[in-house]
Design a protein around this motif. Sequence first.
Motif, PDB file in Angstrom:
ATOM      1  N   LEU A  49       0.818  -1.209   0.000  1.00 51.32           N
ATOM      2  CA  LEU A  49       0.000   0.000   0.000  1.00 51.32           C
ATOM      3  C   LEU A  49       0.855   1.264   0.000  1.00 51.32           C
ATOM      4  N   GLY A  50       1.951   1.255   0.777  1.00 53.33           N
ATOM      5  CA  GLY A  50       2.748   2.470   0.912  1.00 53.33           C
ATOM      6  C   GLY A  50       3.905   2.586  -0.034  1.00 53.33           C
ATOM      7  N   SER A  51       4.122   1.557  -0.900  1.00 56.19           N
ATOM      8  CA  SER A  51       5.298   1.617  -1.778  1.00 56.19           C
ATOM      9  C   SER A  51       5.168   2.697  -2.835  1.00 56.19           C
ATOM     10  N   GLY A  52       3.946   2.953  -3.328  1.00 60.37           N
ATOM     11  CA  GLY A  52       3.780   3.938  -4.389  1.00 60.37           C
ATOM     12  C   GLY A  52       3.423   5.318  -3.903  1.00 60.37           C
ATOM     13  N   LEU A  53       3.477   5.562  -2.597  1.00 58.81           N
ATOM     14  CA  LEU A  53       3.099   6.869  -2.035  1.00 58.81           C
ATOM     15  C   LEU A  53       4.345   7.623  -1.616  1.00 58.81           C
ATOM     16  N   SER A  54       4.331   8.907  -1.885  1.00 56.80           N
ATOM     17  CA  SER A  54       5.476   9.754  -1.532  1.00 56.80           C
ATOM     18  C   SER A  54       5.242  10.387  -0.169  1.00 56.80           C
ATOM     19  N   PRO A  55       6.257  10.392   0.720  1.00 60.20           N
ATOM     20  CA  PRO A  55       6.059  10.982   2.056  1.00 60.20           C
ATOM     21  C   PRO A  55       6.097  12.500   2.086  1.00 60.20           C
ATOM     22  N   SER A  56       6.314  13.136   0.957  1.00 60.84           N
ATOM     23  CA  SER A  56       6.365  14.595   0.905  1.00 60.84           C
ATOM     24  C   SER A  56       5.304  15.102  -0.055  1.00 60.84           C
ATOM     25  N   LEU A  57       4.740  16.286   0.274  1.00 56.37           N
ATOM     26  CA  LEU A  57       3.720  16.890  -0.569  1.00 56.37           C
ATOM     27  C   LEU A  57       4.369  17.605  -1.746  1.00 56.37           C
ATOM     28  N   PRO A  58       3.854  17.420  -2.951  1.00 51.53           N
ATOM     29  CA  PRO A  58       4.403  18.144  -4.105  1.00 51.53           C
ATOM     30  C   PRO A  58       4.010  19.615  -4.055  1.00 51.53           C
ATOM     31  N   PRO A  59       4.674  20.475  -4.825  1.00 51.16           N
ATOM     32  CA  PRO A  59       4.351  21.900  -4.774  1.00 51.16           C
ATOM     33  C   PRO A  59       3.036  22.267  -5.464  1.00 51.16           C
ATOM     34  N   GLY A  60       2.642  21.532  -6.498  1.00 52.46           N
ATOM     35  CA  GLY A  60       1.416  21.873  -7.224  1.00 52.46           C
ATOM     36  C   GLY A  60       0.177  21.464  -6.459  1.00 52.46           C
ATOM     37  N   MET A  61      -0.900  22.283  -6.588  1.00 51.39           N
ATOM     38  CA  MET A  61      -2.131  22.015  -5.848  1.00 51.39           C
ATOM     39  C   MET A  61      -2.860  20.792  -6.392  1.00 51.39           C
ATOM     40  N   SER A  62      -2.871  20.616  -7.718  1.00 50.02           N
ATOM     41  CA  SER A  62      -3.555  19.456  -8.279  1.00 50.02           C
ATOM     42  C   SER A  62      -2.866  18.161  -7.839  1.00 50.02           C
ATOM     43  N   ALA A  63      -1.525  18.202  -7.815  1.00 43.96           N
ATOM     44  CA  ALA A  63      -0.790  17.021  -7.333  1.00 43.96           C
ATOM     45  C   ALA A  63      -1.069  16.767  -5.863  1.00 43.96           C
ATOM     46  N   ARG A  64      -1.222  17.824  -5.071  1.00 40.95           N
ATOM     47  CA  ARG A  64      -1.551  17.658  -3.647  1.00 40.95           C
ATOM     48  C   ARG A  64      -2.911  16.988  -3.473  1.00 40.95           C
ATOM     49  N   PHE A  65      -3.882  17.424  -4.273  1.00 42.78           N
ATOM     50  CA  PHE A  65      -5.203  16.802  -4.192  1.00 42.78           C
ATOM     51  C   PHE A  65      -5.122  15.309  -4.549  1.00 42.78           C
ATOM     52  N   ARG A  66      -4.332  14.972  -5.568  1.00 40.97           N
ATOM     53  CA  ARG A  66      -4.196  13.556  -5.941  1.00 40.97           C
ATOM     54  C   ARG A  66      -3.528  12.760  -4.824  1.00 40.97           C
ATOM     55  N   VAL A  67      -2.507  13.340  -4.185  1.00 43.03           N
ATOM     56  CA  VAL A  67      -1.854  12.650  -3.070  1.00 43.03           C
ATOM     57  C   VAL A  67      -2.838  12.429  -1.925  1.00 43.03           C
ATOM     58  N   GLY A  68      -3.647  13.463  -1.612  1.00 38.28           N
ATOM     59  CA  GLY A  68      -4.633  13.321  -0.540  1.00 38.28           C
ATOM     60  C   GLY A  68      -5.655  12.239  -0.843  1.00 38.28           C
ATOM     61  N   MET A  69      -6.133  12.191  -2.098  1.00 44.74           N
ATOM     62  CA  MET A  69      -7.093  11.143  -2.460  1.00 44.74           C
ATOM     63  C   MET A  69      -6.461   9.755  -2.388  1.00 44.74           C
ATOM     64  N   SER A  70      -5.180   9.626  -2.801  1.00 39.88           N
ATOM     65  CA  SER A  70      -4.498   8.323  -2.727  1.00 39.88           C
ATOM     66  C   SER A  70      -4.339   7.870  -1.287  1.00 39.88           C
ATOM     67  N   LEU A  71      -3.965   8.788  -0.391  1.00 42.98           N
ATOM     68  CA  LEU A  71      -3.824   8.424   1.019  1.00 42.98           C
ATOM     69  C   LEU A  71      -5.171   8.025   1.622  1.00 42.98           C
ATOM     70  N   ALA A  72      -6.221   8.764   1.270  1.00 36.91           N
ATOM     71  CA  ALA A  72      -7.544   8.412   1.795  1.00 36.91           C
ATOM     72  C   ALA A  72      -7.977   7.029   1.317  1.00 36.91           C
ATOM     73  N   GLN A  73      -7.727   6.722   0.027  1.00 34.65           N
ATOM     74  CA  GLN A  73      -8.100   5.408  -0.492  1.00 34.65           C
ATOM     75  C   GLN A  73      -7.287   4.297   0.186  1.00 34.65           C
ATOM     76  N   ALA A  74      -5.985   4.547   0.442  1.00 36.63           N
ATOM     77  CA  ALA A  74      -5.157   3.543   1.107  1.00 36.63           C
ATOM     78  C   ALA A  74      -5.639   3.283   2.525  1.00 36.63           C
ATOM     79  N   CYS A  75      -6.009   4.330   3.247  1.00 36.16           N
ATOM     80  CA  CYS A  75      -6.525   4.145   4.615  1.00 36.16           C
ATOM     81  C   CYS A  75      -7.847   3.393   4.609  1.00 36.16           C
ATOM     82  N   GLN A  76      -8.715   3.675   3.627  1.00 34.33           N
ATOM     83  CA  GLN A  76      -9.972   2.927   3.535  1.00 34.33           C
ATOM     84  C   GLN A  76      -9.725   1.460   3.188  1.00 34.33           C
ATOM     85  N   ASP A  77      -8.749   1.187   2.303  1.00 38.44           N
ATOM     86  CA  ASP A  77      -8.406  -0.208   1.995  1.00 38.44           C
ATOM     87  C   ASP A  77      -7.864  -0.934   3.218  1.00 38.44           C
TER      88      ASP A  77
END
Length: 632
Positions: A49-77
């Motif tokens: 689950l955590g291999s494809g996730l980056s521990p740092s937030l990217p500078p772009g807002m759209s990328a931040r939203f995608r990271v947040g959605m990925s983390l939320a989906q991983a926690c739900q899984d």
Amino acid sequence: MEEVDKILIHSLRQTGTDVGKDVQSVKHFTSELIVEAVVRCLRVIDSTLGSGLSPSLPPGMSARFRVGMSLAQACQDLGYKGEIGYQTFLYSNEPEIRSLLMFLVEKLPKESAEAMDQPAGKSAILQKSIAAQIKAQLSIPWLPPSCRLPLLSKTQNPGSWHSFHSHNLSLPYSLKVPGKKPLKEEMDYRKDFLPPVTAQPSQHASVPASLLEQHAGELSAAQEWENEWNSQGLLSRLTPEEYRSRKRARLQKRIEEQLRTATQPRPDTLGVHRSGSDLTDLLQSFGGSTVAGDILSKGTRFTHTEKFTFTQEPEKAAQQMAAVASSLPSSHQSEEDLLASLQRQLQQLSLSLEEVGGDMRQLTVSVHQVSDELKQKELSNAEKEDSVRVKKQTIDLLPNAEDNLVKLQALVEGSAKRVVNLATQWENHRAPLIDEHRRLKMLCSNREVESSRKLSEIKELHDKIRQSAEEAKKKEGLYKQLITEFESLAKDVNRSAYTMKILEIVGNIRKQKEEITKILSETKDLQKEINSLTGKLDRTFAVTDELVFKDAKKDESVRKSYKYLAALHENCTQLIQTIEDTGTIMREIRDLEEQIETENGKKTVSNLEKILEDYKAIRQENSVLAAKIRDA
């Protein structure tokens, strides 16, 4: 909550999250720290689950939203049942983050199970740190050198590459022979002249490869010896030193036999080989007691025939050599003619040698065939001689047939009596021998069973010893690891203070439970009392109403009293209802105050400001992208 936050922060630091010393509570967590903590926990819980996730937030807002959605989906899984989305990480509030971190910390593997599954000691700590660094570098995507950030330029910068070459190393401990004391010269050489391991390879980059190769060889040799000893050594009922010496003697004997066979001349060769004299010293060094003449004299029938043939015709060989010498050219010929003539003569000699070798092989085959036929003839002649001798004796007995028959019958009867007597004697000897044989056989079988049982017990003891040694090694490594962790801990921490604090917390919780139980019991008693008084009031009013209503039919004053009684009952009912509504309103007020405190803790105003800033940033990014599209 302060103690809970401290436990959460301590657990997150153990997972590798970089939580600063100034952070003492969950409300001080930033969005970057929350994302890093969640990613680290996911990697420890489930690496997929955590291999494809980056521990740092990217500078772009759209990328931040995608990271947040990925983390939320991983926690739900992973099984999180609470409300979670990108806003949980980008616009966080204290209760949601605390509940999420508590869920992840509870999902972390226990330290005891991890310590049992992984090796302990300083090497284990080093391996863990190496694995963490490798995972961190593998989680970062590869980028071309022109697109790398300063961090990626450090981690993805190509360094110097070296090929994997190993060299033979001379180690002092590997030169030891079991049961043999090293010589003083060897010890002096190791102490004064043997270079260190890092200086023995020709290149310094080959040192790790050489050490790995040396260690792998020693480990494989130890495993092979252990397997051979458990499979064959124990069955031989010898000590390890005796088993090694017997194995060495067998190997030496096989080498000696191979060398002895190699010294014998082959059928397609001529003359006496000189290799036998060259191998004499080597055979004597292996313990052979024969000399060169004995080695060469022992062989097959063909070797003796060959030697006899070539020793019987020395004059013929001398004549051939003289012919060759006479056919040599004179000294005034050129060297090329001399070389050509020598080559022709060499070819002729080779052809003649091949012809002679072929004739010798044919003669050898014919000699073998003739010897086989001779043996068969000798056997058939012996059989015929036996039959002739029997017939001759029979013919000699024919003239005096009756007397011979009587003698033969008497001889047969005597032989039969003697056979019966011998059979009786044999039976007398046979019975105790059979009993003794059965007894010895049973004793031997019992000994074999006992020996096999003891052998199995020895194998089980060996297995138990090996398991105990491995467990002792693991426990020793765990002890060393715990000592290292203990030494790395701060020395100013007072265990008694933490113990007292834990006892105080437990005492406070116990007091709160007692107070809650007391309040619940008092509430139940009050509710019972209210219910009993309400029932008593209803019954009293019903009886009073009935009595007053009877008298109100007859008397006018009693009728007014009835009206006053009804009004009093109605007013009391309204008063009770008002009191209940007041209690309900007070509870709602308390709930609203708690909700207000909760909303204040959610940092709604600051989150709205952040949302507006992010909205402006997204609009700016969209405008930049639209401008790029128009330009394109």
